[in-house]
Design a protein around this motif. Structure first.
Motif, PDB file in Angstrom:
ATOM      1  N   ALA A 297     -29.830  50.872  31.909  1.00 38.19           N
ATOM      2  CA  ALA A 297     -29.273  50.724  33.345  1.00 38.19           C
ATOM      3  C   ALA A 297     -28.622  49.815  34.082  1.00 38.19           C
ATOM      4  CB  ALA A 297     -30.463  51.173  34.692  1.00 38.19           C
ATOM      5  N   SER A 298     -27.568  49.751  35.120  1.00 38.64           N
ATOM      6  CA  SER A 298     -26.681  48.851  36.211  1.00 38.64           C
ATOM      7  C   SER A 298     -25.527  47.865  34.850  1.00 38.64           C
ATOM      8  CB  SER A 298     -27.910  48.065  36.140  1.00 38.64           C
ATOM      9  OG  SER A 298     -27.565  47.021  37.040  1.00 38.64           O
ATOM     10  N   ALA A 299     -25.896  46.526  34.864  1.00 40.50           N
ATOM     11  CA  ALA A 299     -25.195  46.053  34.242  1.00 40.50           C
ATOM     12  C   ALA A 299     -25.214  46.649  32.226  1.00 40.50           C
ATOM     13  CB  ALA A 299     -25.746  44.499  33.737  1.00 40.50           C
ATOM     14  N   ALA A 300     -26.391  47.055  31.872  1.00 42.64           N
ATOM     15  CA  ALA A 300     -26.579  46.837  30.038  1.00 42.64           C
ATOM     16  C   ALA A 300     -25.329  48.435  30.321  1.00 42.64           C
ATOM     17  CB  ALA A 300     -27.448  47.957  29.837  1.00 42.64           C
ATOM     18  N   GLU A 301     -25.400  49.198  31.023  1.00 40.82           N
ATOM     19  CA  GLU A 301     -24.635  51.101  31.664  1.00 40.82           C
ATOM     20  C   GLU A 301     -23.583  49.979  31.345  1.00 40.82           C
ATOM     21  OE1 GLU A 301     -27.167  54.129  33.371  1.00 40.82           O
ATOM     22  OE2 GLU A 301     -27.018  52.895  34.473  1.00 40.82           O
ATOM     23  N   ILE A 302     -23.029  50.163  32.133  1.00 39.49           N
ATOM     24  CA  ILE A 302     -21.699  49.128  32.306  1.00 39.49           C
ATOM     25  C   ILE A 302     -21.071  48.220  30.861  1.00 39.49           C
ATOM     26  CG2 ILE A 302     -20.269  47.279  33.004  1.00 39.49           C
ATOM     27  CD1 ILE A 302     -21.592  46.877  35.397  1.00 39.49           C
ATOM     28  N   THR A 303     -21.643  47.267  29.945  1.00 41.26           N
ATOM     29  CA  THR A 303     -21.323  47.207  29.029  1.00 41.26           C
ATOM     30  C   THR A 303     -21.323  48.560  28.330  1.00 41.26           C
ATOM     31  OG1 THR A 303     -23.135  45.114  29.057  1.00 41.26           O
ATOM     32  CG2 THR A 303     -22.206  46.031  26.868  1.00 41.26           C
ATOM     33  N   ALA A 304     -22.103  49.242  27.963  1.00 42.23           N
ATOM     34  CA  ALA A 304     -21.931  50.202  27.348  1.00 42.23           C
ATOM     35  C   ALA A 304     -20.940  51.105  27.234  1.00 42.23           C
ATOM     36  CB  ALA A 304     -23.439  51.141  27.369  1.00 42.23           C
TER      37      ALA A 304
END
Length: 573
Positions: A297-304
């Motif tokens: 979620a969140s920042a991890a989704e930005i990366t992915a």
């Protein structure tokens, strides 16, 4: 009367908290400012009268805090009021640092236990182990203390001494006292990195804090220095996010400097920003896979999502959580904090991945999900179609195997944890994590360890059958014939624990192995063991090593293979 009081305080708190923000944002709106000022005056007068006249004494702090939290629940789950007493825990999330003994703890049956010391922590160096039940801290009994109170007493300034007394099961000297010094504990956001499947550099990132980008970079550099490593996997499964800037920095490790990663848009122009990478990358060419799941979620989704939109990585796993909102922290009086959603973010293709629209409610007051994602099509850098709304959809979807209910019950009631404590007490050493196996002997011993009389099934089948039986009776279908059928079904559906354990051995072996491993090799060992049975990393390895699959997914030009000059045969003279 109690509910009316709570609602009244809720409305007043809403006016007080929102009023100041609205005054700042709408200073040119005199009508709105007049309304705000009037309501703030009402708040002050009313609360003074309430406090002076109400028949019972008010716990003012508790009433206001409860009201504020109730108000914020109606906004979105990410906008939070953080009172002064909770700011330290909040900062730990951002920094990954705190003063303490360095161990997870958990509460069960009114008692608090050591779950897992961090490797190299004061708790680990002192010899504390999973399963130790805490009974005293600094000579004071913890009887009746909950998990939070024990945690509060275990934490403290680095270098300060602490005494912890525990009861250790399966040990002749069961009561043990550990005298140790607290240290500055740094929770590494990279829980594990190493080489898997012979030629893949693997990095597991658990959270986005102040150290995430630097630690991922260090892991990446070390893995690239290994001549065996030809590919990289960044595992973001279960990563709930954190600092937005860390996400930008991590994307920047794999793309050229100056690449736009996302744009934010909010109520005011101050929240409209373009975020670009600012550092030179580590590697823009090495084949890259990013792993996601419903906990990403969140920042991890930005990366992915950014790496997918830029066609820099293939994403594998299951659809991510879908959080496209950005929060900022505001300082409140008396050392309190206010974490508030200030904008939405849009990744390079222009898509918003927010799953739930909290501004739209259905008739029952529940927030609505975003519109059908099939109608929201965007394009990656190489023209691939990607969808907005509802999280990140992987390029290669790998549905998880459905966990058995018996395995769930084993975890829920700590059967695997308790057996691992017993096993570790009886076995001073075990093979290396990558070589450890749940043998028939271990599995059968675990089965014998479980007391069938104490094993709690969910009884889903029994409950459903009883409900059906009741419905049949209400509708007049419960006659002798149907009663006989119900009795037959009850016998067929009766749980056989021994059979159930054998039937779901694969699931049980994975969770049992991880519990045993952590008693010897901590979290790193658990990761090594789990990766040996991981279907998603296995699929990534297959993709990397299959000619052309990686390039085809990303619409890349096939990699040119170095030609080998043919040997010319020598003619005999």
């Amino acid at each position: 009367m109690k509910n009316k009081l709570r609602n009244l305080v809720l409305i007043i708190a809403l006016l007080a908290v929102v009023g100041q923000v609205a005054m700042a944002d709408d200073s040119d709106n005199s009508v709105r400012n007049t309304r705000i000022a009037r309501n703030l005056d009402i708040f002050n007068a009313l609360f003074k009268e309430l406090n002076a006249c109400y028949v019972d004494s008010l716990d003012v702090d508790k009433s206001i805090e409860t009201a504020i939290n109730a108000m914020l629940e109606d906004v979105d789950p990410y906008t939070e009021y953080i009172p002064a007493k909770a700011t330290e825990d909040f900062m730990v999330i951002s920094t990954g640092e705190y003063g303490g003994i360095g161990s997870y703890i958990f509460e069960r049956g009114g008692k608090v236990y050591i779950s897992e010391p961090y490797q190299g922590s004061p708790a680990a160096k002192a010899g504390m182990k999973p399963g130790d039940r805490i009974i005293m801290i600094d000579g004071e009994s913890v009887e009746g203390w909950d998990n939070g109170k024990v945690s509060e007493h275990l934490k403290g300034q680095p270098s300060t001494p602490i005494s912890v007394t525990v009861v250790r099961k399966y040990d002749p000297d069961s009561v043990k006292t550990f005298n140790l010094n607290r240290e500055k504990i740094k929770v590494d956001p990279v829980s594990y990195y190493g080489v898997i499947h012979g030629n893949i550099g693997y990095i597991a990132l658990d959270t986005y804090n102040e150290h995430s980008a630097a630690n991922v970079k260090n892991a990446l550099l070390e893995l690239k220095a290994n001549p065996a490593v030809k590919y990289i996997i960044l595992d973001l499964r279960g990563n709930g996010g954190g600092l937005l800037d860390s996400a930008i920095q991590i994307v920047g490790l794999f793309v050229p400097k100056g690449t736009q990663v996302l744009q934010t848009r909010g109520k005011t122009k101050q929240q409209e920003r373009n975020y670009k990478t600012t550092e030179e990358p580590v590697d823009t060419e090495i084949p890259l896979a990013v792993l996601v799941d419903g906990g990403t979620a969140s920042a991890a989704e930005i990366t992915a999502g950014a790496l997918q939109d830029l066609d820099r990585a293939v994403v594998l796993g299951t659809r991510s959580f879908g959080k496209g909102l950005v929060q900022a922290t505001r300082q409140l009086p008396f050392d309190a904090l206010f974490k508030v959603t200030v904008s939405k973010y849009y990744i390079p293709s222009g898509r918003l991945i927010q799953e739930i629209d909290y501004s739209q409610k259905d008739e029952a007051g529940n927030p609505k999900h975003t519109v059908d994602t099939t109608a929201q099509q965007y394009h990656t850098a190489h023209g691939r179609v990607v969808k907005g709304g509802g999280g990140i959809t992987p390029d290669i979807v790998i549905e998880p195997l459905k966990a058995s209910r018996v395995a769930y019950n084993i975890v829920r009631d700590n059967w695997a944890f308790d057996y691992a404590v017993k096993y570790a007490a009886e076995h001073p050493t075990i093979p290396a994590a990558q070589d450890f196996k749940i043998t028939d002997e271990i599995f059968n011993d675990f089965k014998a360890f479980i007391d069938p009389e104490k094993f709690q099934y969910d009884k889903v089948c029994e409950t459903s059958l009883e409900s059906l039986k009741k419905t049949a009776e209400e509708e007049g279908y419960l006659n002798d014939e149907t009663k006989a059928e119900f009795e037959r079904l009850e016998k067929l559906l009766k749980h056989d624990l021994d059979k159930d354990l054998d039937l779901h051995r694969d699931d049980i072996e994975k969770l049992l192995g991880k519990e045993i491993i952590k008693n010897y090799y901590y979290q790193r060992g658990q990761m090594i063991f789990a990766l040996g049975k991981d279907r998603v990393t296995a699929r990534a390895s297959e993709m990397f090593n299959k000619d052309g699959e990686y390039e085809k997914i990303l619409n890349l030009q096939p990699a040119k293979k170095a030609s080998v000059p043919k040997k010319q045969s020598k003619k005999k003279k």
